[in-house]
Design a protein around this motif. Structure first.
Motif, PDB file in Angstrom:
ATOM      1  N   ARG A   1       1.701   6.819  -6.869  1.00 47.45           N
ATOM      2  CA  ARG A   1       0.684   7.848  -7.145  1.00 47.45           C
ATOM      3  C   ARG A   1       1.248   9.249  -6.936  1.00 47.45           C
ATOM      4  O   ARG A   1       1.014  10.151  -7.745  1.00 47.45           O
ATOM      5  N   ARG A   2       1.977   9.439  -5.825  1.00 42.81           N
ATOM      6  CA  ARG A   2       2.566  10.748  -5.556  1.00 42.81           C
ATOM      7  C   ARG A   2       3.571  11.131  -6.641  1.00 42.81           C
ATOM      8  O   ARG A   2       3.609  12.274  -7.086  1.00 42.81           O
ATOM      9  N   SER A   3       4.380  10.159  -7.058  1.00 44.49           N
ATOM     10  CA  SER A   3       5.400  10.437  -8.082  1.00 44.49           C
ATOM     11  C   SER A   3       4.761  10.803  -9.410  1.00 44.49           C
ATOM     12  O   SER A   3       5.186  11.766 -10.073  1.00 44.49           O
ATOM     13  N   THR A   4       3.737  10.053  -9.835  1.00 45.73           N
ATOM     14  CA  THR A   4       3.078  10.358 -11.110  1.00 45.73           C
ATOM     15  C   THR A   4       2.361  11.701 -11.046  1.00 45.73           C
ATOM     16  O   THR A   4       2.345  12.446 -12.029  1.00 45.73           O
TER      17      THR A   4
ATOM     18  N   ARG B   1       3.120  14.784 -13.574  1.00 45.79           N
ATOM     19  CA  ARG B   1       2.053  15.437 -14.349  1.00 45.79           C
ATOM     20  C   ARG B   1       2.014  16.933 -14.069  1.00 45.79           C
ATOM     21  O   ARG B   1       1.822  17.738 -14.989  1.00 45.79           O
ATOM     22  N   ARG B   2       2.164  17.304 -12.795  1.00 49.86           N
ATOM     23  CA  ARG B   2       2.130  18.723 -12.441  1.00 49.86           C
ATOM     24  C   ARG B   2       3.317  19.466 -13.059  1.00 49.86           C
ATOM     25  O   ARG B   2       3.181  20.601 -13.539  1.00 49.86           O
ATOM     26  N   LYS B   3       4.475  18.809 -13.086  1.00 44.84           N
ATOM     27  CA  LYS B   3       5.654  19.423 -13.686  1.00 44.84           C
ATOM     28  C   LYS B   3       5.466  19.629 -15.190  1.00 44.84           C
ATOM     29  O   LYS B   3       5.840  20.669 -15.750  1.00 44.84           O
ATOM     30  N   LYS B   4       4.855  18.612 -15.850  1.00 44.61           N
ATOM     31  CA  LYS B   4       4.608  18.729 -17.290  1.00 44.61           C
ATOM     32  C   LYS B   4       3.617  19.847 -17.580  1.00 44.61           C
ATOM     33  O   LYS B   4       3.767  20.594 -18.551  1.00 44.61           O
ATOM     34  N   ARG B   5       2.572  19.982 -16.743  1.00 49.32           N
ATOM     35  CA  ARG B   5       1.603  21.052 -16.933  1.00 49.32           C
ATOM     36  C   ARG B   5       2.276  22.422 -16.823  1.00 49.32           C
ATOM     37  O   ARG B   5       1.982  23.333 -17.579  1.00 49.32           O
ATOM     38  N   ARG B   6       3.164  22.543 -15.824  1.00 46.59           N
ATOM     39  CA  ARG B   6       3.872  23.821 -15.660  1.00 46.59           C
ATOM     40  C   ARG B   6       4.752  24.117 -16.864  1.00 46.59           C
ATOM     41  O   ARG B   6       4.835  25.282 -17.304  1.00 46.59           O
ATOM     42  N   GLN B   7       5.389  23.098 -17.400  1.00 49.38           N
ATOM     43  CA  GLN B   7       6.239  23.307 -18.578  1.00 49.38           C
ATOM     44  C   GLN B   7       5.411  23.726 -19.783  1.00 49.38           C
ATOM     45  O   GLN B   7       5.797  24.597 -20.566  1.00 49.38           O
ATOM     46  N   VAL B   8       4.230  23.088 -19.943  1.00 52.65           N
ATOM     47  CA  VAL B   8       3.348  23.440 -21.069  1.00 52.65           C
ATOM     48  C   VAL B   8       2.843  24.856 -20.908  1.00 52.65           C
ATOM     49  O   VAL B   8       2.838  25.650 -21.863  1.00 52.65           O
ATOM     50  N   LEU B   9       2.444  25.249 -19.676  1.00 51.99           N
ATOM     51  CA  LEU B   9       1.929  26.580 -19.435  1.00 51.99           C
ATOM     52  C   LEU B   9       3.022  27.638 -19.614  1.00 51.99           C
ATOM     53  O   LEU B   9       2.780  28.734 -20.113  1.00 51.99           O
ATOM     54  N   SER B  10       4.244  27.305 -19.181  1.00 48.74           N
ATOM     55  CA  SER B  10       5.336  28.272 -19.349  1.00 48.74           C
ATOM     56  C   SER B  10       5.757  28.388 -20.811  1.00 48.74           C
ATOM     57  O   SER B  10       6.221  29.436 -21.251  1.00 48.74           O
TER      58      SER B  10
ATOM     59  N   LEU C   1       0.828  -1.205   0.000  1.00 50.37           N
ATOM     60  CA  LEU C   1       0.000   0.000   0.000  1.00 50.37           C
ATOM     61  C   LEU C   1       0.862   1.255   0.000  1.00 50.37           C
ATOM     62  O   LEU C   1       0.544   2.239  -0.683  1.00 50.37           O
ATOM     63  N   GLU C   2       1.959   1.223   0.750  1.00 48.41           N
ATOM     64  CA  GLU C   2       2.887   2.364   0.765  1.00 48.41           C
ATOM     65  C   GLU C   2       3.531   2.553  -0.604  1.00 48.41           C
ATOM     66  O   GLU C   2       3.699   3.682  -1.074  1.00 48.41           O
ATOM     67  N   GLY C   3       3.873   1.441  -1.276  1.00 51.40           N
ATOM     68  CA  GLY C   3       4.442   1.520  -2.619  1.00 51.40           C
ATOM     69  C   GLY C   3       3.467   2.102  -3.625  1.00 51.40           C
ATOM     70  O   GLY C   3       3.846   2.931  -4.461  1.00 51.40           O
ATOM     71  N   VAL C   4       2.204   1.691  -3.540  1.00 51.92           N
ATOM     72  CA  VAL C   4       1.176   2.225  -4.441  1.00 51.92           C
ATOM     73  C   VAL C   4       1.006   3.725  -4.213  1.00 51.92           C
ATOM     74  O   VAL C   4       0.917   4.513  -5.169  1.00 51.92           O
ATOM     75  N   GLN C   5       0.999   4.139  -2.949  1.00 47.55           N
ATOM     76  CA  GLN C   5       0.864   5.560  -2.635  1.00 47.55           C
ATOM     77  C   GLN C   5       2.077   6.349  -3.148  1.00 47.55           C
ATOM     78  O   GLN C   5       1.932   7.465  -3.652  1.00 47.55           O
TER      79      GLN C   5
END
Length: 198
Positions: free
Chosen positions: A180-183, A187-196, A173-177
């Motif tokens: 999820r946090r890493s993905t 995704r958030r980093k990619k969104r920031r790159q696209v927006l910038s 369960l810790e590995g799955v979490q």
């Protein structure tokens, strides 16, 4: 039954040795706990000799993991509540052994581990609570057996097998979490790159 225990114990050892990050988890303590578990399991197979000593030793590891950081009295009361409820479940199983044959036992264990996982943020505290539930809970059941007139004993082999299974489930369960946090971060980093880039 012993073969099943050793399969799960070695799986938990390999998972903790290769996949746990020593910065975020008491990795060395968990490895030592698992090794002591495997060594002492041979003695536990004898009919209830040294049972109290081994359960007390394991409870010390549970306290070690549980007391990862300071917490309020209410946090400790939750641990006591979990231990008492687990003891009541074992008393029910001892008075009505037919419940041991219940087909949903594995699903129930996964559900219980998920509740513990959601309830506590740190993997250390989750493992500590699970160890305390099993060790202190069984010691409490043992002390209540004679006053309640229960002749049956808790099956230590199945107890320690479920203890190791629970640790494996908590690590999964810790590995799955973690994935999820890493993905989510990627995704958030990619969104920031696209927006910038716009």
């Amino acid at each position: 039954m012993a073969g099943t225990y050793y399969w799960f114990a070695w799986a938990a050892f390999i998972m903790s040795f290769f996949f746990l990050n020593s910065r975020s988890v008491y990795k060395d303590g968990l490895i030592i706990f698992l090794l002591i578990q495997m060594i002492s399991f041979t003695f536990l197979m004898k009919p209830y000799e040294n049972m109290t000593m081994f359960l007390c030793l394991e409870a010390c590891f549970g306290i070690y993991f549980w007391s990862e950081r300071k917490q309020s009295v209410i946090g400790h009361l939750w641990a006591v509540l979990f231990v008492v409820l687990w003891s009541l479940i074992h008393i029910l199983l001892l008075t009505n052994p037919v419940w041991y044959l219940f087909p949903g036992a594995t699903a129930g264990l996964v559900l219980l581990m998920y509740i513990i996982h959601v309830f506590h943020v740190s993997l250390n505290r989750q493992i500590g609570l699970w160890i305390l539930m099993n060790t202190l809970g069984i010691l409490l059941v043992n002390s209540l057996r004679h006053p309640l007139g229960i002749d049956n004993f808790v099956d230590l082999m199945s107890l320690h097998t479920s203890l190791i299974k629970g640790i494996i489930i908590l690590m999964v369960l810790e590995g799955v979490q973690y994935v999820r946090r890493s993905t989510y971060k990627i995704r958030r980093k990619k969104r920031r790159q696209v927006l910038s880039g716009l």
